[in-house]
Design a protein around this motif. Structure first.
Motif, PDB file in Angstrom:
ATOM      1  N   LEU A 188      11.006   7.902  -1.496  1.00  0.00           N
ATOM      2  CA  LEU A 188       9.665   7.464  -1.112  1.00  0.00           C
ATOM      3  C   LEU A 188       9.246   6.241  -1.913  1.00  0.00           C
ATOM      4  CD1 LEU A 188       7.624  10.766  -0.688  1.00  0.00           C
ATOM      5  CD2 LEU A 188       8.399   9.215   1.104  1.00  0.00           C
ATOM      6  N   ALA A 189       8.600   5.329  -1.228  1.00  0.00           N
ATOM      7  CA  ALA A 189       8.048   4.108  -1.829  1.00  0.00           C
ATOM      8  C   ALA A 189       7.098   3.517  -0.801  1.00  0.00           C
ATOM      9  CB  ALA A 189       9.169   3.119  -2.165  1.00  0.00           C
ATOM     10  N   PRO A 190       6.198   2.636  -1.210  1.00  0.00           N
ATOM     11  CA  PRO A 190       5.336   1.983  -0.220  1.00  0.00           C
ATOM     12  C   PRO A 190       6.159   1.328   0.891  1.00  0.00           C
ATOM     13  CG  PRO A 190       4.521   1.547  -2.419  1.00  0.00           C
ATOM     14  CD  PRO A 190       5.846   2.242  -2.591  1.00  0.00           C
ATOM     15  N   GLY A 191       5.784   1.642   2.128  1.00  0.00           N
ATOM     16  CA  GLY A 191       6.492   1.081   3.273  1.00  0.00           C
ATOM     17  C   GLY A 191       7.723   1.847   3.702  1.00  0.00           C
ATOM     18  N   ALA A 192       8.004   2.980   3.077  1.00  0.00           N
ATOM     19  CA  ALA A 192       9.191   3.753   3.453  1.00  0.00           C
ATOM     20  C   ALA A 192       9.090   4.223   4.900  1.00  0.00           C
ATOM     21  CB  ALA A 192       9.360   4.950   2.522  1.00  0.00           C
ATOM     22  N   ILE A 193      10.217   4.223   5.571  1.00  0.00           N
ATOM     23  CA  ILE A 193      10.318   4.803   6.914  1.00  0.00           C
ATOM     24  C   ILE A 193      11.012   6.151   6.762  1.00  0.00           C
ATOM     25  CG2 ILE A 193      11.241   4.542   9.244  1.00  0.00           C
ATOM     26  CD1 ILE A 193      11.120   1.522   8.858  1.00  0.00           C
ATOM     27  N   VAL A 194      10.282   7.216   7.066  1.00  0.00           N
ATOM     28  CA  VAL A 194      10.760   8.577   6.847  1.00  0.00           C
ATOM     29  C   VAL A 194      11.315   9.133   8.156  1.00  0.00           C
ATOM     30  CG1 VAL A 194      10.133  10.895   6.082  1.00  0.00           C
ATOM     31  CG2 VAL A 194       9.030   8.900   5.048  1.00  0.00           C
ATOM     32  N   LEU A 195      12.564   9.585   8.108  1.00  0.00           N
ATOM     33  CA  LEU A 195      13.220  10.150   9.285  1.00  0.00           C
ATOM     34  C   LEU A 195      13.070  11.669   9.290  1.00  0.00           C
ATOM     35  CD1 LEU A 195      15.136  10.075  11.748  1.00  0.00           C
ATOM     36  CD2 LEU A 195      17.055  10.126  10.130  1.00  0.00           C
ATOM     37  N   LEU A 196      12.476  12.188  10.365  1.00  0.00           N
ATOM     38  CA  LEU A 196      12.347  13.623  10.590  1.00  0.00           C
ATOM     39  C   LEU A 196      12.772  13.941  12.018  1.00  0.00           C
ATOM     40  CD1 LEU A 196       8.854  14.054   8.903  1.00  0.00           C
ATOM     41  CD2 LEU A 196      11.011  14.971   8.011  1.00  0.00           C
ATOM     42  N   HIS A 197      12.935  15.228  12.301  1.00  0.00           N
ATOM     43  CA  HIS A 197      13.359  15.664  13.637  1.00  0.00           C
ATOM     44  C   HIS A 197      12.510  16.835  14.104  1.00  0.00           C
ATOM     45  CE1 HIS A 197      16.910  13.566  12.034  1.00  0.00           C
ATOM     46  NE2 HIS A 197      17.226  13.301  13.285  1.00  0.00           N
ATOM     47  N   ASP A 248       0.836  -1.200   0.000  1.00  0.00           N
ATOM     48  CA  ASP A 248       0.000   0.000   0.000  1.00  0.00           C
ATOM     49  C   ASP A 248       0.871   1.250   0.000  1.00  0.00           C
ATOM     50  OD1 ASP A 248      -2.174  -1.675   0.174  1.00  0.00           O
ATOM     51  OD2 ASP A 248      -2.269  -1.563   2.365  1.00  0.00           O
ATOM     52  N   ARG A 249       0.290   2.367  -0.427  1.00  0.00           N
ATOM     53  CA  ARG A 249       1.024   3.632  -0.440  1.00  0.00           C
ATOM     54  C   ARG A 249       0.977   4.272   0.949  1.00  0.00           C
ATOM     55  NH1 ARG A 249       2.737   5.395  -5.337  1.00  0.00           N
ATOM     56  NH2 ARG A 249       2.720   7.608  -4.814  1.00  0.00           N
ATOM     57  N   ASP A 250       1.441   3.498   1.922  1.00  0.00           N
ATOM     58  CA  ASP A 250       1.588   3.968   3.293  1.00  0.00           C
ATOM     59  C   ASP A 250       3.064   4.172   3.596  1.00  0.00           C
ATOM     60  OD1 ASP A 250      -1.114   3.761   3.601  1.00  0.00           O
ATOM     61  OD2 ASP A 250      -1.051   2.076   5.017  1.00  0.00           O
ATOM     62  N   VAL A 251       3.376   5.193   4.368  1.00  0.00           N
ATOM     63  CA  VAL A 251       4.733   5.396   4.864  1.00  0.00           C
ATOM     64  C   VAL A 251       4.655   5.591   6.372  1.00  0.00           C
ATOM     65  CG1 VAL A 251       5.552   6.412   2.702  1.00  0.00           C
ATOM     66  CG2 VAL A 251       4.688   7.911   4.506  1.00  0.00           C
ATOM     67  N   TRP A 252       5.763   5.338   7.019  1.00  0.00           N
ATOM     68  CA  TRP A 252       5.845   5.496   8.471  1.00  0.00           C
ATOM     69  C   TRP A 252       6.662   6.753   8.754  1.00  0.00           C
ATOM     70  CZ3 TRP A 252       8.612   1.531  12.205  1.00  0.00           C
ATOM     71  CH2 TRP A 252       8.358   1.903  13.531  1.00  0.00           C
ATOM     72  N   ALA A 261      -4.115  18.189  11.169  1.00  0.00           N
ATOM     73  CA  ALA A 261      -4.637  18.877   9.990  1.00  0.00           C
ATOM     74  C   ALA A 261      -4.509  18.036   8.733  1.00  0.00           C
ATOM     75  CB  ALA A 261      -3.911  20.215   9.815  1.00  0.00           C
ATOM     76  N   HIS A 262      -3.508  17.180   8.687  1.00  0.00           N
ATOM     77  CA  HIS A 262      -3.283  16.334   7.513  1.00  0.00           C
ATOM     78  C   HIS A 262      -3.809  14.910   7.721  1.00  0.00           C
ATOM     79  CE1 HIS A 262      -0.700  19.040   5.059  1.00  0.00           C
ATOM     80  NE2 HIS A 262      -0.421  19.573   6.229  1.00  0.00           N
ATOM     81  N   ASP A 263      -4.484  14.671   8.844  1.00  0.00           N
ATOM     82  CA  ASP A 263      -4.985  13.331   9.164  1.00  0.00           C
ATOM     83  C   ASP A 263      -3.860  12.301   9.048  1.00  0.00           C
ATOM     84  OD1 ASP A 263      -6.845  11.445   9.956  1.00  0.00           O
ATOM     85  OD2 ASP A 263      -7.513  11.014   7.911  1.00  0.00           O
ATOM     86  N   ALA A 264      -2.726  12.659   9.599  1.00  0.00           N
ATOM     87  CA  ALA A 264      -1.530  11.814   9.523  1.00  0.00           C
ATOM     88  C   ALA A 264      -1.174  11.290  10.903  1.00  0.00           C
ATOM     89  CB  ALA A 264      -0.362  12.614   8.949  1.00  0.00           C
ATOM     90  N   ARG A 265      -0.519  10.150  10.932  1.00  0.00           N
ATOM     91  CA  ARG A 265      -0.037   9.566  12.179  1.00  0.00           C
ATOM     92  C   ARG A 265       1.481   9.407  12.095  1.00  0.00           C
ATOM     93  NH1 ARG A 265      -3.878  11.308  13.424  1.00  0.00           N
ATOM     94  NH2 ARG A 265      -5.813  10.409  14.263  1.00  0.00           N
ATOM     95  N   ALA A 266       2.121   9.573  13.230  1.00  0.00           N
ATOM     96  CA  ALA A 266       3.578   9.472  13.286  1.00  0.00           C
ATOM     97  C   ALA A 266       3.979   8.803  14.585  1.00  0.00           C
ATOM     98  CB  ALA A 266       4.216  10.858  13.190  1.00  0.00           C
ATOM     99  N   THR A 267       5.200   8.307  14.611  1.00  0.00           N
ATOM    100  CA  THR A 267       5.803   7.802  15.847  1.00  0.00           C
ATOM    101  C   THR A 267       6.883   8.776  16.285  1.00  0.00           C
ATOM    102  OG1 THR A 267       5.351   5.489  15.308  1.00  0.00           O
ATOM    103  CG2 THR A 267       7.096   5.917  16.907  1.00  0.00           C
ATOM    104  N   PHE A 268       6.800   9.199  17.540  1.00  0.00           N
ATOM    105  CA  PHE A 268       7.768  10.128  18.118  1.00  0.00           C
ATOM    106  C   PHE A 268       8.802   9.314  18.900  1.00  0.00           C
ATOM    107  CE2 PHE A 268       4.228  12.752  17.121  1.00  0.00           C
ATOM    108  CZ  PHE A 268       4.680  14.072  17.016  1.00  0.00           C
ATOM    109  N   PHE A 269      10.045   9.350  18.440  1.00  0.00           N
ATOM    110  CA  PHE A 269      11.140   8.700  19.152  1.00  0.00           C
ATOM    111  C   PHE A 269      11.686   9.707  20.162  1.00  0.00           C
ATOM    112  CE2 PHE A 269      10.574   5.943  15.627  1.00  0.00           C
ATOM    113  CZ  PHE A 269      11.042   4.700  16.013  1.00  0.00           C
TER     114      PHE A 269
END
Length: 255
Positions: free
Chosen positions: A216-225, A71-75, A95-103
């Motif tokens: 970016l690709a389905p299942g990508a894990i995106v690193l942000l800070h 699926d076109r989901d990313v983490w 606002a973007h109806d998005a979910r994230a994990t906070f490390f």
């Protein structure tokens, strides 16, 4: 996606390989001398350093760098909080109806427990990013200090939220031979990444987004800070969320 959660099972699996490789080096040196033995020794040391410094290297234990989905989901994963910017980031995600994990860093969580609880209340994930974030020396921590970093953050986050985190990200993505034993004992799975924009140091929002988009690709894990010294983390996360929407990706959690 639960199958992706893989805490280490054999934290010392690297040790027989190390001993065997050094025995082979010693034999090569004895048989053909330093012209063969020295390059062989350097090669084995290079592999050991690769296991320490490469964020997705699994030499010292399993590490998840991509979710096995079509699926076109990313983490989305957001490191280094909580911070002064956490509340604004939560509003953006809503606002973007998005979910994230906070490390999260344990000592920072202890200083801002209300923000930690708010992350969980809004439906986002909370994960372990060490107790004190020793950025310059995490790669060199010995077994006692490594365990204190992992278990210390686990203790703080469990006390604040009532639930033990299931995911861990090594500081700067580095690992060493001592990271897997405490992860196994805490039932933590190590997470790397497959898309990053170097947003913790890069000030140019467009460059950050372009680098992430390339991977970016389905299942990508995106690193942000969050809380980066340049002060533009909220702006960068907003731009990434906008680009994900434009490309038809959904930011979802692996649970």
């Amino acid at each position: 996606m639960h199958a992706s959660h893989r805490p280490p099972r054999h934290p010392r699996a690297w040790l027989p390989l190390l001993l065997l490789s050094q025995a082979a080096v010693a034999w090569l040196w004895w048989r053909w001398g330093w012209p063969v033995g020295l390059p062989a020794m350097l090669a084995t040391h290079a592999v050991a350093w690769w296991g320490v410094l490469a964020p997705n290297a699994a030499l010292y234990g399993p590490v998840l760098s991509r979710l096995p989905i079509a699926d076109r989901d990313v983490w989305l994963t957001i490191d280094d909080g909580p911070s002064d910017q956490t509340a604004a980031i939560l509003d953006l995600l809503d606002a973007h109806d998005a979910r994230a994990t906070f490390f999260l860093v344990g000592e920072r969580a202890r200083a801002r427990p209300d923000l930690v609880r708010e992350i969980a209340r809004r439906g986002h994930g909370i994960a372990n990013h060490s107790a004190t974030h020793p950025q310059a020396r995490f790669w060199a921590l010995g077994p006692r200090r490594m365990r204190a970093e992992i278990e210390g953050a686990q203790h703080e986050l469990r006390n604040i939220t009532g639930s033990a985190p299931r995911w861990f990200r090594a500081v700067v993505g580095h690992a060493n031979p001592f990271v897997s034993a405490p992860l196994r004992d805490a039932r933590l799975a190590r997470v790397g990444w497959s898309a990053r924009g170097f947003d913790a140091v890069e000030r140019d929002v467009a460059r950050v987004v372009a680098r992430i988009e390339r991977d970016l690709a389905p299942g990508a894990i995106v690193l942000l800070h969050e809380g980066a010294p340049h002060g533009r983390s909220v702006e960068m996360i907003a731009a990434v969320l906008g680009r994900l929407e434009a490309l038809g990706y959904r930011a979802a959690l692996p649970e």
